[in-house]
Every structure is written in structure tokens, then in C-alpha cells.
Design a protein around this motif. Sequence first.
Motif, mmCIF file in Angstrom:
data_model
loop_
_atom_site.group_PDB
_atom_site.id
_atom_site.type_symbol
_atom_site.label_atom_id
_atom_site.label_comp_id
_atom_site.label_asym_id
_atom_site.label_seq_id
_atom_site.Cartn_x
_atom_site.Cartn_y
_atom_site.Cartn_z
ATOM 1 N N CYS A 1 0.828 -1.209 0.000
ATOM 2 C CA CYS A 1 0.000 0.000 0.000
ATOM 3 C C CYS A 1 0.866 1.265 0.000
ATOM 4 O O CYS A 1 1.732 1.449 0.854
ATOM 5 C CB CYS A 1 -0.898 -0.016 1.245
ATOM 6 N N TYR B 1 -0.014 4.363 0.535
ATOM 7 C CA TYR B 1 -0.278 5.316 1.627
ATOM 8 C C TYR B 1 0.764 5.122 2.735
ATOM 9 O O TYR B 1 1.280 6.079 3.297
ATOM 10 C CB TYR B 1 -1.672 5.069 2.211
ATOM 11 N N CYS C 1 -9.714 -2.532 7.186
ATOM 12 C CA CYS C 1 -8.443 -2.656 6.471
ATOM 13 C C CYS C 1 -7.358 -3.208 7.400
ATOM 14 O O CYS C 1 -7.073 -2.622 8.442
ATOM 15 C CB CYS C 1 -7.996 -1.298 5.940
ATOM 16 N N THR D 1 -4.229 -3.453 6.600
ATOM 17 C CA THR D 1 -2.954 -2.751 6.427
ATOM 18 C C THR D 1 -2.757 -1.716 7.524
ATOM 19 O O THR D 1 -1.621 -1.390 7.876
ATOM 20 C CB THR D 1 -2.917 -2.141 5.008
ATOM 21 N N PHE D 2 -3.868 -1.229 8.083
ATOM 22 C CA PHE D 2 -3.736 -0.289 9.204
ATOM 23 C C PHE D 2 -2.886 -0.883 10.330
ATOM 24 O O PHE D 2 -2.106 -0.185 10.978
ATOM 25 C CB PHE D 2 -5.119 0.071 9.765
ATOM 26 N N TRP E 1 0.641 -0.733 9.286
ATOM 27 C CA TRP E 1 1.060 0.675 9.235
ATOM 28 C C TRP E 1 1.466 1.144 10.636
ATOM 29 O O TRP E 1 2.516 1.756 10.833
ATOM 30 C CB TRP E 1 -0.121 1.500 8.712
ATOM 31 N N SER F 1 -2.954 -0.060 -4.788
ATOM 32 C CA SER F 1 -2.524 -0.158 -3.393
ATOM 33 C C SER F 1 -3.477 -0.881 -2.477
ATOM 34 O O SER F 1 -3.074 -1.373 -1.453
ATOM 35 C CB SER F 1 -2.446 1.254 -2.810
ATOM 36 N N CYS F 2 -4.744 -0.831 -2.805
ATOM 37 C CA CYS F 2 -5.719 -1.032 -1.744
ATOM 38 C C CYS F 2 -6.484 -2.336 -1.872
ATOM 39 O O CYS F 2 -7.520 -2.408 -2.523
ATOM 40 C CB CYS F 2 -6.682 0.157 -1.747
ATOM 41 N N SER G 1 -8.163 -3.674 0.391
ATOM 42 C CA SER G 1 -9.421 -3.560 1.107
ATOM 43 C C SER G 1 -10.553 -3.216 0.147
ATOM 44 O O SER G 1 -11.636 -3.800 0.193
ATOM 45 C CB SER G 1 -9.270 -2.476 2.166
ATOM 46 N N LEU H 1 -3.509 5.434 -5.535
ATOM 47 C CA LEU H 1 -3.849 6.597 -4.722
ATOM 48 C C LEU H 1 -2.777 7.676 -4.851
ATOM 49 O O LEU H 1 -3.043 8.782 -5.304
ATOM 50 C CB LEU H 1 -3.940 6.179 -3.250
HETATM 51 S S1 SF4 Z 1 -7.723 1.214 3.102
HETATM 52 FE FE1 SF4 Z 1 -6.475 0.789 1.287
HETATM 53 S S2 SF4 Z 1 -5.289 2.616 0.969
HETATM 54 FE FE2 SF4 Z 1 -6.064 2.694 3.068
HETATM 55 S S3 SF4 Z 1 -4.418 1.801 4.293
HETATM 56 FE FE3 SF4 Z 1 -5.843 0.182 3.759
HETATM 57 S S4 SF4 Z 1 -4.954 -0.736 1.934
HETATM 58 FE FE4 SF4 Z 1 -3.996 1.244 2.181
#
Ligand code: SF4
Lengths: 387, 426
Positions: free
Chosen positions: B88, B90, B123, B125-126, B129, B365-366, B368, B395
Amino acid sequence: MNTLKEIAALCEDLAFDLSFARAREWKSQEAGRVVVGHMPIYFPREIIHAANGLAVGILGGGDKKLIIKGDAYYQSYICHMPRSIVELVLDKHFEGFDGFIFPSICDVIRNLSGMFQLMGEGKFVKYLDLPQNFKAHIGGTFYRHELQTVMDEVFKLNGVVITAERLNHSIGLFNLNRRLICQLYDIRQDFPWRMTAADLYHIVRAGYVIPVEEHNGILEQAVRLIQQETGDPMDKIRVLVMGAFCEQPPAGLIRTIELAGCYIVEDDFLLGARWIQGDIGTGSADPLEAITSAYLEKSTFSSSVYDVGNPKEARLLDLIRKRKIDGVIFAAPSFCDPALLDHPILQKECNDKNIRFISFLYSENTGQFKVIKEQVGTFSDSIKLWD
Amino acid sequence: MSKEVAKERSMIIQKEMMTRLFRDLGNARETGKKVVYTFVPGNISELILSFDMLPVYPEINALQSGMRKKSGGYIRDAEQHGHSEDVCTYVKCDVGMMLNGNIGPTGEKIPSPDLLLLSYTGCFTFLKWFETLERLYPGVPVALLHTPYQEAHKITPEMTAYMVKQLKEEVIPKMEKVSGNKYDEEKLKAILRNSSQVEDYIVKIFDTTKHRPSPIDAYFAGVYYIGPINSGFRGTPEAVDYYAELYKEILTRIDKKLGPITPEGEMEEERFRLVVEGPPNWTHFREFWKLFYDMGAVIVASSYTKVGGVYDMGFRVNPDKPLESLAEYCMNCYTNLNLEQRVELLSKCITDYHADGFLVNSIKSCNSFSAGQLMIMQQLERKLEIPVGFIESDLVDPRYFSYSNIKNRLESFFQMLEQRKMIVTR
Ligand code: SF4
Ligand code: SF4
């Protein structure tokens, strides 16, 4: 079966039988039996076993299934495994499966559960929300309820009441299963030449598709045989392979690593089979509570669990010490956020601690290993020469 | 297309709100205000405000970096620090921004967090992150709020209870410790009363696209409209005023039968009405938007404007049940809905707003959003017999915005819509 090679060959056939023949046969042998598929990484199969069911691990089509229709369901920048699972659905490989469990490990698996719902696959589809809160009265209560929902679904199908006695019995069988797998890993750590990593992989993976009782029998034989000396030690480095916990690397890739001068003495390929570290209590009047507590207290490390207060770096170092690792191979499926976002953190730790590592990406159907072989060969040579 | 682009009052109000927020953040160390990093989907900003803390949204910083053409460099820096090309962007943009001094969109330095509030909704990936941020800001406490997914098409009492317990026993104690303030439920209720008004306005505003011509673009302009609720203002009196003003302006546009405002003025002829699924591209936002308004295409509904909360299916916060409400709000965000619910919501948008076509902007990237989008598309096509289109971008990674590719695909899509209109008219 008299040799480890024979056992491994049988297991390889079982593990990659995408018609799931043994599971179907098992189901057909007695009325009321159910077959429930589950996705990676971990699912407490005990609760399905106790309900007269067989939990079958679904790990994608690997390099054994040609993707024709699955690509129409996924963009090119999403990992490979879900598209091969969709291909398996469309080609009716899961016919006769009663339900499907999707443990909450990433957004791809989560949304795949929705695709199964939309396709009407199975009599139930359950996204199993594994708690990220590890306190018994918060995450534990929630998790227990999630498991109860699965049990209720199976009950609706076959009416089997899961008594404490039944569940304790199932827990005991899976305790034995994990113990035997760990024994294989432990013995192989000291004598990695006695069995290849690919053979070990096949033996463990067979357990995803056959009844646990049968798998325990196979493992017992394997544990007995691996204690006998066979083969000769070779001048290879000892490596840990990390990042391959969901979409599986093709067996050819595992072989390539070992052919290129390494012994894989630890890995996370089939992490779910060893997820719970140690036994789950078998004498409880409330065995579901025992399964719940084991998840909260005895889960292994995973990229899908937030590691607050339990940093992944420390656990990597523990593994490196425990398995006397010379170098780490970070191998992750392309586009796998959970695995790949761990790598900078873990690699920084390796750099800080002077631990050698390499990394590469694969997909379950990677067919060319030349580049990887060269990369691993150079890695192994450099460690042999300089350390 | 009229070239007169006069700023409406609501735009000025919003700009002032954002400038003030970033100024407050810039002065946080002097004023002693504590700073909480958190995410847009499932952002429990009312709770943060009730402790007098300031929120920072790394996604908003990333998208702002994309719009300011800084993200490409930030992403490259993160990749040089070991991040994979495959993940991702972001996250990488945020890491890169931090490596470059954490300078926010107004040129002021964004303060480091005092608390990492991982209210992760929709999501995974949070999680990753914040694991990364935790290492970049060692010692900063993390409060984790796990939002269960609406897998069975509903919110169960067990899901709400799980979240409320986490709020009471994990999140609130950490907020009390960091802020030095006690949890004040009455204050939270008062803030939520504002939120509930704001939610009513949001629904009314996005519902105005029922009109022909649609007075607003619910995607390209919509992302500005949701700015305040997604950047910490939900629950503030300023937000109530902002949305009241915005709604008033839109009603005036309806009276005058005006189409949406674009960067080049009013769109004069509405030719196509679209529903869009997926986030926009930020690095070429203006060019991207132009591809639509040049063709007379207006977006009458978009899923992206629902990432920070879905209100059009009836959900409103209930100030009398503050923690339960926050929990339900989190569970109701768009990417926390299962795929069937997403299909239902999008079908409702297509039907209610009389869309001519459905378009997916699939974001590399996403996962989700993107995983499953092709199936959503198939379902809608089959169910509603609506023309569907598909484009791809990213994004904030400019390497994945191919203008000509997107233009070609959109042109074919618009041609298809045109032909279909002709057939229907005949
Ligand atoms: S919702 Fe999508 S863009 Fe946002 S952090 Fe998750 S994977 Fe990345
Ligand atoms: S390989 Fe990674 S991204 Fe793909 S399904 Fe598995 S965990 Fe998710």
C-alpha cells in the motif's frame, strides 16, 4: 511404508490432490459426517472434529492448477492464491464441502469470504474474526462466541452435540498432532540431512486434507524413521524461511533453496499446524474455554496479529537462537501486504544484529527458479566463506 | 463550460477550518495539547475531542502529499528504506514524509504522536502501518480498537459488546493517561449531538444528486465535502455550521437548476450520470476529474465518500448511548461491510440516483477496496443490466497513473453509454 521417502511420496500425493478424494471418501463412509474447508492461517480444527467433521485446509491450487477463469475475478496486483481458489470453486473441486471458514488474516481473504457468499458456495460461509485483543474477558469472550457460531452452523447440518468429552478427545488428537510435528522439526534441526525440507513440508501438508487420526499415524512413523541415521551431512548453511505463511511457495522453490546450499531448519510455511505452542488442556469441563485460552495465551507469531507488547523482532531473534540459524530468507508472495510490511522491520533487526539475510518474492505457481537458485547460492557461499 | 470559478462560502469556511487545525497541530508542543494519530475509517474523533486532544490522520497527510506532487519522492525514499514496491502506497508515502521531516500540507511540521490510536476498521494494512509507526516513534503508547467485520450482514450484540469493552478498558484508560483528563461522558454526549446533526446534513447533501442536473459531483467534489468529517471535525460546532452552509448553497443551485461546480466552473450539460466505486487518484486529481467533466459525466454517488461512515442506510449516532454508538459507527463504515452489503448499497445508489453507468476505479494499493471489486461489478451488471466500466490507478504513486490508458478506457465507456442511451430513446 519403510522409508521416509515413501512416506513423503504418499503425503505429497495426498497434499496436492485437488479433488480432495480422501476427504470425500471419509465423508461418504458414514452418514452425518461433514467436510468444512478453511483458509490459512489458523483455525481450531478440534471443534469440527468433535462435531463429526473433517476440517480441510484450502491452500490454493499451487502450481497444479491452471488459471483460466480465476484471473477474471482478480486484478493483476492481488496475490495469486485467491484466484486459484476461485478457479477451484468454478471447476467444482469443492463439491460436497459443507461449509467454509475464512480466518481474519487480511483483506483479500476477508473479501474472498464475501465472494463465496455471493457465489453461494457451501451451506455456510463464516468469516472468523480472530480477536486482536488478547484479554480473556474481552477478546476471549468474543472469540468464544465466534467459535460457537461455527459450531452452531455445523449442528444445523448434522445435529451432533459437541459434549465436553467429545471435544476433549479431539483436543487430545490435535495436541498429539502438533507434538509430533514439532518433534519432526526438532529432530530435523539436529539432523537436517536425514529428510529434505520439501519432504517434511509434504508430510505436514498432508495433515491438512486427511483425518487427524491418519495423519498422526503417518507422523508417528516419520518420527520413528527420522531417528535412524540416513544420508550424510553436507556443507550447507542453516536458514530460516519467513513470510510464506499463507500463499504457499511451490515445492520446487523449497527444493531449490536446499539444492542451493541451505538446510531450511525453520519456516512458516504451514504455520497453522503449529500455531498453538504446546498442548491445550484435555481435562476441562469447559473445553471450548481451553481452546479459547490457548489462542489468547499460546499463539505463535504471525504477520496478521498486531504485535503490541510482543515485538516480532524479539521473536525472530529467539527463533534464530533456538534453531542455530546462519541466515534468514525472507520469501513472500507478491502483493502480500501482511508479509511484506513486516520485512523492513525484521530486516532492520537483522542488520542491527549482523544477521545475514536475502529476500525475494514468489507466487504459488512460480515455475522458474534459476534466478532464485543463483541468489540463494551466492548467499550460502558468502556465509560459508566469511562467517 | 463557464470559466468563472468563484469560491463559495462553504469552501472558504472549510479552508479556514483546515488551516486552523494544522496551526493548532504546529503549536501543539507550546500549547501542551496532546496529539493522537488515527485512521479515517472508524475514526472515533468525538472521543479524541472529548479529551481535548488533536487528531492526525496519516491517510489525509498521504493524500495531501499526493495532491502536492510530493508522494512520488516519499514513496521512493520508503522503498529505499526496505519497503516493497508491492504494498500500500499510503503507508510508504507516510513513512517517506516522516523521513523527510514530517512537514504537513501547510508547510508546518506535524508533531509526533503522543498516542497511536489504532481503531482499525475495514483494512488490515492499518495494523501493519501502525506497527511501522510504533518503531518510528518508540515508546509511544498504542491503543488498539478491533472493529469486527459485518461478515453476516449485520452487527450483533456480541460485536458491539466486544467493542465497548475495548473502548472502556483499553482505549479510554490510555486516553486518560496521555491527556491527563478524566473521561467525561456528558461532554462526549454533547459532541455526539453535533455529530448526529452533521450526519443528517451529509445524507441530505449527497441525496441532492437525485435532481437533474445533479447540483454536485458526489465523487470529485464529494471528497472535499467529506473533508471535515474525516479530519477530526465531526462533532464540532464548526462542522455543523459548515454543512449547514454547504447544504444551503446546494439548495440554491437546485433552485437555479445549476450543475456541479468543477475546477473550470459550472458543468453546463449533464450527459452521463455515474456511480463510482473505489478511491480516486490523488497525484493527478485535476486531470482525472477533467476527463469526466469534459465529457459531461457527473458522479451521482460514490462508495469512497462512505469510507469514513455510511449514513444513508439509516445509521445515526445516538448521544444517549455514546460508546455503543461509536462502536456501531466504526462497524458501519463502507469497507467494513461485506461484499453482499457493498453490492446492495451500490445498487441502491444506482437506482435512487438514476445512474446511467457504474465505474470501478481500481486502486493498486488497496486490497481492502480492490479485492472482490470485479465480482461486485459482475453482480451489478447482471442484477441491474447497467453498463459497467473499469479503470486502474493508484492513490498516491504517480507511477501507476497512466493518463492515456485511463482516457482510452473512459472514452470507450462513454461511447457505450451513449449508444445505450440512443437505444433506450428509440
Ligand atoms: S484502506 Fe487501502 S489505501 Fe487505506 S491503508 Fe488500507 S490498503 Fe492502504
Ligand atoms: S498471500 Fe497475503 S495478501 Fe494474499 S491472501 Fe494470503 S495473507 Fe492475504
